[in-house]
Design a protein around this motif. Structure first.
Motif: not given
Lengths: 228, 478
Positions: B224-229, B406-424, B459-463
């Protein structure tokens, strides 16, 4: 009151009274006590205070410092009635038992009730000066509140009342047995070997310290300051 | 006489005993569960190593969640148990600890320390407060945006810790009463929430982000590149920043506070800080160069190499002393991450992760998008109770094999866990900025929990909306 009788516990080679007076610094008292005793052998220290609020602060500092260095039971003799917040501080600083000088009036009863709830059962005493006549009702009421009456010399009729009430009030004698040499007919034949042994005493002191550790919280981590 | 400072807890002694030693009780319970799992017969379709790997995974996940042991010690325990139970050879297990994410986090910590100790961030904060904080509303919004902006480039807990005394100072100058001041509540919520939202924008906002990237590399071999994230997170960050402002302004309804005294005090502080020093300028140049290099050269040079080069440059030019760095680096977190990466690899290499997915998740026949919704929902609410990094360490090793099935892009899986895990947003335990703000005494749990719950849901809905509508546009398909 005749000062010969106060404080009521007899001293022996392994125990003593620490007198905190206005002209003594914390460091002086601590170093005197530390120099005087064999840390492993000492059983208990009785703290007797002469003075007002300044001395109470000094006393708390002395107790805190000695508690870290001595494996002994600390008992405090209070001639004047302490306020409840000071009692909290006494308990937190390491006072294992409290001995109040008996007085008439509701303030004494209130203070005694607070002390009995704060210290473990059997760790709070009421000393009746020998020059006053204590009636049966007062002795019984004191014991029902959870405190053990002390008198020196102890009159025979009072000793009988105390022994009878021990059965009904179930005030444990573990603490007083640790102190030994008391104005109660408990010394002979009633000494529990385990509690008198160094290991037994150490366990007893450790349990007393554990109770303190569990109950005492600094204000910084209390519920109030956390806003909960 | 000195102030009394004790509080006697009069709850029953057995309860106090349990509360005092609850970690020991929890540890014994978890260790017993671990031994019981180990004693069970290995299920069909799974190797013995895989089964032991699952047992260690359960043990460490529960220990991270309950914090019965310090996070770092659990991390070390994972590294020790993996070779001890012959899940992986000793060399392989310890080699995983040398993962580049660990060194990236180390470098990021060093850069963060330099920004803070040079006084650059403090100066920036003072000038922003002075320029924009002329009314209480503007002051709150300034705190919010400053916290968010700084958390783009520094770990969010460092930003919160740095801004905390400044915001507290402002609140005290304004004589805001701790028990009921709505302006005080707004200021500290702005601090916490600004840090939280800013912390998901880049790798630097929270060390969980590099951990997630490193797990992506370990499991899927993708970078994952810096700009990409930043590109992926930026719309969500922007929406959340805008959505949160009304929550803060609602608190300030009918609040009229004269901010002149605070501005005068800030003037004094700015004078004390003095003119811009060489150290501040040099640190600023190195930080800017680092960010540009992350964007431009991350592929040929590698993120970790750029970060460590920048960190080294700070020492070479005498801008940072080792003592300062040593104090500012969260060494425990590094150990925890090393353990998490080793554990993740162990359950992947032994086929345990694959087996768990096949056995427990695929039978549910969830669509890919629904799977992402469930995982992100879990992440956003579990993080309220446990460490953000623990959520990543727990969910991603299961998430990647699931994504593969399930054929999901692993980058999406990365974001879908990493982003909400910071949104407490809800609880003081949710994130370090929440805890820091809470310690001010201006907030009660309900002040944070009520709006925080709504913000968590939003946050969850917007994510999910970002994942569904926006990420496909930048080449990440659900």
């Amino acid at each position: 009151m005749d000062s010969r009788y106060w404080p009521p516990f007899q001293t022996e080679p392994h125990s003593d009274h620490v007198w905190i007076k206005k002209d003594l610094s914390v460091a002086t008292v601590v170093s005197e006590v530390v120099d005087r005793y064999d840390f492993k052998a000492i059983k208990f220290l009785g703290f007797y205070v002469e003075g007002g609020a300044e001395i109470q602060t000094c006393l708390l500092d002395v107790i805190r410092q000695l508690k870290k260095r001595l494996k002994a039971l600390f008992i405090l003799f209070e001639k004047e009635l302490p306020v409840t917040t000071i009692m909290d501080e006494y308990y937190a600083s390491g006072v294992d038992g409290l001995c109040l000088l008996w007085q008439e009036g509701s303030l004494f009863v209130k203070t005694l009730d607070y002390g009995v709830k704060l210290w473990p059962r059997g760790h709070v005493f009421v000393f009746f000066p020998p020059e006053i006549h204590v009636d049966k009702k007062t002795l019984c009421e004191t014991m029902e509140r959870g405190a053990l009456p002390l008198q020196d010399p102890l009159y025979e009729e009072n000793a009988i009342i105390i022994l009878q009430n021990l059965k009904t009030t179930k005030i444990p004698l573990k603490f007083i047995k640790q102190l030994g040499g008391l104005g109660l007919p408990l010394e002979e034949g009633m000494m529990d070997f385990l509690l008198q042994s160094p290991i037994g005493r150490k366990v007893f002191i450790d349990l007393s310290d554990l109770r303190r550790k569990l109950m005492v919280k600094s204000v910084a981590d209390s519920f109030d300051s956390a806003g909960l | 006489m000195k102030k009394l400072q004790v509080h006697i807890d009069r709850r029953p002694l057995p309860l106090l005993f349990f509360l005092e030693y609850k970690n020991a009780f929890i540890f014994v319970a978890i260790a017993s569960l671990f031994l019981w799992v180990l004693s069970l017969e290995t299920p069909t379709g799974l190797s013995l190593e895989g089964w032991k790997g699952i047992a260690i995974f359960i043990l460490c996940s529960l220990l991270w969640m309950t914090q019965a042991l310090p996070l770092a010690i659990t991390g070390l325990l994972a590294i020790v148990l993996i070779p001890s139970l012959q899940v992986l050879p000793t060399k392989a297990s310890y080699a995983l600890f040398g993962n580049d994410a660990v060194f990236f986090i180390l470098g990021a910590f060093i850069i963060g320390v330099a920004v803070k100790s040079s006084g650059l961030s403090r100066r920036l904060t003072y000038y922003c407060f002075k320029s924009f904080g002329t009314t209480i509303k503007r002051l709150v919004i300034t705190v919010f945006f400053i916290a968010a902006f700084l958390s783009f480039w520094m770990p969010e807990h460092v930003v919160a810790a740095m801004l905390y005394p400044i915001v507290l100072g402002v609140a005290e100058i304004l004589k805001l009463p701790r028990s009921y001041s709505k302006a005080g509540k707004a200021l500290f919520l702005a601090l916490a929430w600004g840090c939280i939202i800013g912390g998901i924008a880049t790798f630097l906002g929270g060390a969980r982000n590099p951990l997630a990237i490193s797990l992506l590399d370990e499991f899927a071999g993708e970078q994952f590149g810096f700009a990409e994230w930043l590109q992926a997170s930026f719309p969500l960050v922007t929406i959340l920043l805008l959505v949160t402002i009304p929550f803060l302004l609602t608190l300030l309804k009918n609040e009229t506070i004269d901010c002149r005294s605070a501005l005068l005090e800030l003037d004094k502080q700015i004078k004390q800080v003095g003119i811009l020093s060489f150290r501040e300028v040099a640190v600023a140049i190195i930080v800017v160069l680092t960010i540009v290099s992350w964007i431009v050269f991350s592929k040929p040079l590698g993120l970790v190499n750029i970060t460590l080069l920048s960190a080294s440059a700070l020492f070479i030019f005498g801008l940072l002393k080792w003592d300062e760095a040593q104090e500012g680096i969260n060494w425990g977190l590094l150990l925890m991450y090393g353990g998490a990466i080793s554990l993740g690899s162990a359950i992947e290499q032994t086929g345990a992760a694959e087996w768990m997915i096949t056995r427990f998740v695929l039978d549910l026949s969830l669509t890919p998008f629904l799977t992402l919704a469930v995982i992100s929902f879990l992440a956003i609410f579990i993080t309220e109770g446990i460490s953000n990094a623990a959520v990543v360490a727990f969910l991603l090793p299961i998430g990647f094999p699931l994504a593969k099935h399930l054929g999901i892009d692993p980058k999406i899986m990365t974001l879908i866990v990493a982003l909400p895990s910071g949104l407490g947003f809800m609880l003081p335990s949710g994130t370090p900025p929440n805890a820091i703000s809470f310690s001010s005494g201006y907030l009660k749990v309900r002040d944070m929990a009520r709006p925080g719950l709504i913000l968590n849901f939003l946050s969850w809905l917007f994510l999910l909306a970002t994942a569904y509508f926006y990420w496909p546009l930048i080449g990440m398909k659900v």
